[in-house]
Design a protein around this motif. Structure first.
Motif, PDB file in Angstrom:
ATOM      1  N   CYS A  30     -60.953   4.384   2.469  1.00  0.00           N
ATOM      2  CA  CYS A  30     -59.847   4.714   1.560  1.00  0.00           C
ATOM      3  C   CYS A  30     -58.501   4.308   2.163  1.00  0.00           C
ATOM      4  CB  CYS A  30     -59.850   6.215   1.268  1.00  0.00           C
ATOM      5  SG  CYS A  30     -58.429   6.727   0.278  1.00  0.00           S
ATOM      6  N   PRO A  31     -57.732   3.450   1.471  1.00  0.00           N
ATOM      7  CA  PRO A  31     -56.461   3.003   2.047  1.00  0.00           C
ATOM      8  C   PRO A  31     -55.411   4.106   2.138  1.00  0.00           C
ATOM      9  CG  PRO A  31     -56.803   2.041  -0.142  1.00  0.00           C
ATOM     10  CD  PRO A  31     -58.036   2.810   0.188  1.00  0.00           C
ATOM     11  N   TYR A  39     -53.875  13.864   2.535  1.00  0.00           N
ATOM     12  CA  TYR A  39     -54.629  13.508   1.324  1.00  0.00           C
ATOM     13  C   TYR A  39     -56.081  13.978   1.447  1.00  0.00           C
ATOM     14  CZ  TYR A  39     -56.702  10.470  -2.266  1.00  0.00           C
ATOM     15  OH  TYR A  39     -57.381   9.986  -3.352  1.00  0.00           O
ATOM     16  N   PRO A  42     -61.580  10.773  -0.858  1.00  0.00           N
ATOM     17  CA  PRO A  42     -62.582  10.566  -1.909  1.00  0.00           C
ATOM     18  C   PRO A  42     -63.737  11.562  -1.910  1.00  0.00           C
ATOM     19  CG  PRO A  42     -62.599   8.761  -0.294  1.00  0.00           C
ATOM     20  CD  PRO A  42     -61.391   9.584  -0.003  1.00  0.00           C
ATOM     21  N   CYS A  72     -54.604   9.519  -5.922  1.00  0.00           N
ATOM     22  CA  CYS A  72     -55.621   8.463  -5.787  1.00  0.00           C
ATOM     23  C   CYS A  72     -55.140   7.168  -6.446  1.00  0.00           C
ATOM     24  CB  CYS A  72     -56.924   8.935  -6.434  1.00  0.00           C
ATOM     25  SG  CYS A  72     -58.140   7.628  -6.624  1.00  0.00           S
ATOM     26  N   LEU A  73     -55.354   6.049  -5.752  1.00  0.00           N
ATOM     27  CA  LEU A  73     -54.907   4.746  -6.260  1.00  0.00           C
ATOM     28  C   LEU A  73     -55.847   4.175  -7.319  1.00  0.00           C
ATOM     29  CD1 LEU A  73     -54.298   3.278  -2.710  1.00  0.00           C
ATOM     30  CD2 LEU A  73     -52.467   3.537  -4.380  1.00  0.00           C
ATOM     31  N   GLY A  74     -57.058   4.698  -7.365  1.00  0.00           N
ATOM     32  CA  GLY A  74     -58.041   4.126  -8.298  1.00  0.00           C
ATOM     33  C   GLY A  74     -58.524   2.752  -7.856  1.00  0.00           C
ATOM     34  N   CYS A  75     -58.443   2.472  -6.565  1.00  0.00           N
ATOM     35  CA  CYS A  75     -58.791   1.126  -6.078  1.00  0.00           C
ATOM     36  C   CYS A  75     -60.303   0.897  -6.028  1.00  0.00           C
ATOM     37  CB  CYS A  75     -58.196   0.905  -4.696  1.00  0.00           C
ATOM     38  SG  CYS A  75     -58.937   1.951  -3.420  1.00  0.00           S
ATOM     39  N   ARG A  76     -61.065   1.959  -5.987  1.00  0.00           N
ATOM     40  CA  ARG A  76     -62.538   1.942  -5.968  1.00  0.00           C
ATOM     41  C   ARG A  76     -63.130   1.420  -4.663  1.00  0.00           C
ATOM     42  NH1 ARG A  76     -64.637   0.828 -12.101  1.00  0.00           N
ATOM     43  NH2 ARG A  76     -62.693   1.233 -13.164  1.00  0.00           N
ATOM     44  N   CYS A  78     -63.721   3.218  -2.226  1.00  0.00           N
ATOM     45  CA  CYS A  78     -64.681   4.256  -1.816  1.00  0.00           C
ATOM     46  C   CYS A  78     -66.037   4.020  -2.495  1.00  0.00           C
ATOM     47  CB  CYS A  78     -64.133   5.647  -2.134  1.00  0.00           C
ATOM     48  SG  CYS A  78     -63.460   5.821  -3.789  1.00  0.00           S
ATOM     49  N   ILE A  92     -63.504  10.972  -9.384  1.00  0.00           N
ATOM     50  CA  ILE A  92     -62.088  11.353  -9.314  1.00  0.00           C
ATOM     51  C   ILE A  92     -61.430  11.113 -10.673  1.00  0.00           C
ATOM     52  CG2 ILE A  92     -59.839  10.725  -8.304  1.00  0.00           C
ATOM     53  CD1 ILE A  92     -61.356  10.155  -5.662  1.00  0.00           C
TER      54      ILE A  92
HETATM   55  S1  SF4 Z   1     -60.173   5.105  -5.387  1.00  0.00           S
HETATM   56 FE1  SF4 Z   1     -61.172   5.963  -3.587  1.00  0.00          FE
HETATM   57  S2  SF4 Z   1     -60.565   4.622  -1.907  1.00  0.00           S
HETATM   58 FE2  SF4 Z   1     -59.128   4.240  -3.584  1.00  0.00          FE
HETATM   59  S3  SF4 Z   1     -57.418   5.629  -3.205  1.00  0.00           S
HETATM   60 FE3  SF4 Z   1     -58.812   6.711  -4.572  1.00  0.00          FE
HETATM   61  S4  SF4 Z   1     -60.081   7.891  -3.185  1.00  0.00           S
HETATM   62 FE4  SF4 Z   1     -59.100   6.334  -1.936  1.00  0.00          FE
END
Ligand code: SF4
Ligand code: SF4
Ligand code: SF4
Length: 471
Positions: A30-31, A39, A42, A72-76, A78, A92
């Protein structure tokens, strides 16, 4: 408010959450975890909270996690990292949608606007002559920062003076029912450069494939010229192209927790796109995030009613990012003709550098279909293409536009910024529109473009070798 999943969907998500064996691999990927030590991450926000939501009626306990869900950035990343097949990012998103009634009063208007990009886009393009100079002024940005909650440090993209749909009005599925529109066939006859062997025995002007181009908000309101390039590139390869009506995939509504809006958009898109697919069209997009949303979230987040689930699955199977589609098309044609063909670029004018850098958007990684644009860029003659491999850019769609998120967004993007500067700031290619926005902010003066812009025009080339073979 519930998650929107059916009973079966809820159970599947719970089973998915239950598979978590607490290995922490998602935490390492997770960035945000490295940037924001507080934080929850995930594992706790995804599988742990989902189980808690299902099992406990203690609202205080659940609400305590609310602010972190919003981080959460929603970058996936994780999801990609999890060895057990748990999808923390999806859980999430489900958790966040179920907290949607908790929009903070001070940012509710901003979050509404960001969650409804078509409103903003229509307004901005209609008044672009006034809006664009205003957006560049320090006083407007200060106002946006203090009153609207949009970071004054973020340079916002200018609105297009003319919307894409004015240049390319949407085609109706009825117009092409059965055999393809005469206008499209004419275009194909005029411009196609067929791969050798393709179309033999077929009537002249028969397209090599049929595509519905889904412009999305970016092409419709900000980059209509990119849409024109997509249509021209596909047509130059002999593909019949129809243009979809302007519509949003629903990602901003999901990210800003407006579940009713996201459901409406998802259902409308599923009904419309399925009608095209049933007529033999594939759906192609120029945005990695739009495609991933349509492909995975409509069913994964329970955004469509049970009776539309079958159509949603059909749509998911036929939605492609342009780069992915081009590579798939060359494989398909090679197999069908028994000749090995591939798409090659014909750059238009000078790129002005012998080196390019490629940034992989998180949603391209999450799609799990490789990095087609990197492969295509490497076909540019004489070009050295650096694979930046610098992780998440940090903007995450509308996230990095928000006043309270701007600095986090930049911190996450620091790895990308330093990689680019260390490489001497060559022109950068990336298929995600908000990554491009972030790179322009991280490295002022950098040249950033969609890969198609750098590739220029496309044509077919026949190569020696096994049609089923790789590079
Ligand atoms: S999607 Fe997952 S990896 Fe990305 S910011 Fe949210 S928790 Fe972290
Ligand atoms: S990586 Fe998967 S299994 Fe490991 S803690 Fe995260 S969600 Fe659980
Ligand atoms: S990815 Fe963003 S720009 Fe594209 S349609 Fe979805 S929301 Fe709109």
């Amino acid at each position: 408010m519930g998650s929107g999943l059916s009973v079966a969907g809820n159970l599947a998500a719970l089973l998915n959450a239950d598979v978590c064996w607490r290995c922490q691999a998602c935490m390492a990927a997770c960035p945000l975890v490295g940037v924001l030590p507080h934080y929850a991450g995930p594992k706790r926000l995804g599988p742990d909270l989902w189980r808690l939501q299902q099992a406990s009626s203690d609202l205080r306990q659940k609400a305590a996690m609310g602010p972190d869900l919003d981080l959460c950035l929603g970058c996936r990343r994780c999801d990609v990292a999890c060895p057990a097949g748990v999808e923390p990012a999806r859980l999430i998103a489900l958790n966040r949608l179920s907290f949607s009634h908790r929009h903070h009063k001070s940012t509710a208007v901003r979050d509404w606007l960001l969650g409804h990009p078509t409103w903003l886009g229509r307004l901005g393009t209609t008044f672009s002559r006034v809006a664009n100079p205003l957006l560049g002024q320090a006083s407007t940005r200060a106002l946006l920062h203090h009153v609207a909650g949009i970071s004054g440090e973020r340079r916002l993209p200018p609105f297009a003076p003319v919307r894409f749909s004015k240049l390319y009005p949407a085609t109706s599925p009825l117009e092409v029912a059965g055999k393809g529109s005469p206008a499209e066939k004419h275009a194909v006859e005029q411009s196609v450069e067929r791969p050798a062997g393709q179309g033999e025995g077929e009537p002249a002007g028969q397209p090599v494939a049929r595509v519905l181009f889904f412009p999305g908000c970016q092409v419709e309101y900000y980059e209509p010229d990119l849409g024109e390039r997509v249509v021209a590139a596909l047509r130059s390869l002999g593909v019949e192209v129809a243009v979809d009506e302007p519509s949003c995939c629903g990602l901003p509504a999901i990210a800003n927790a407006w579940p009713a809006v996201a459901r409406r958009q998802a259902e409308r898109n599923v009904e419309r796109l399925a009608a095209w697919i049933e007529q033999g069209f594939d759906v192609v997009l120029a945005s990695s995030s739009c495609g991933l949303t349509i492909r995975t979230d409509y069913t994964g987040l329970g955004l469509v009613r049970e009776e539309l689930a079958e159509k949603a699955r059909l749509v998911a199977e036929h939605v492609f990012d342009l780069g992915e589609y081009l590579l798939q098309l060359e494989r398909r044609i090679s197999r069908a003709t028994g000749r090995r063909v591939r798409v090659v670029p014909k750059p238009e004018g000078e790129i002005g550098s012998e080196t390019l850098a490629y940034h992989t958007p998180c949603h391209t990684v999450a799609r799990g279909e490789g990095r087609p644009w990197l492969e295509l860029l490497r076909r540019l003659p004489g070009m050295r293409v650096l694979d930046l491999q610098a992780g998440c850019c940090g903007i995450a769609g509308t996230y990095g536009l928000k006043r309270e998120k701007y600095s986090v967004s930049r911190e996450v993007g620091e790895g990308l910024r330093s990689a680019l500067v260390a490489a001497g700031t060559p022109p950068v290619a990336t298929e995600c529109e908000t990554c491009r926005l972030q790179i322009r902010d991280l490295v002022p003066g950098a040249t950033v473009a969609h890969p198609l812009v750098l590739l220029g025009r496309l044509r077919w080339e026949e190569r020696a070798g096994d049609p089923a073979g790789g590079e």
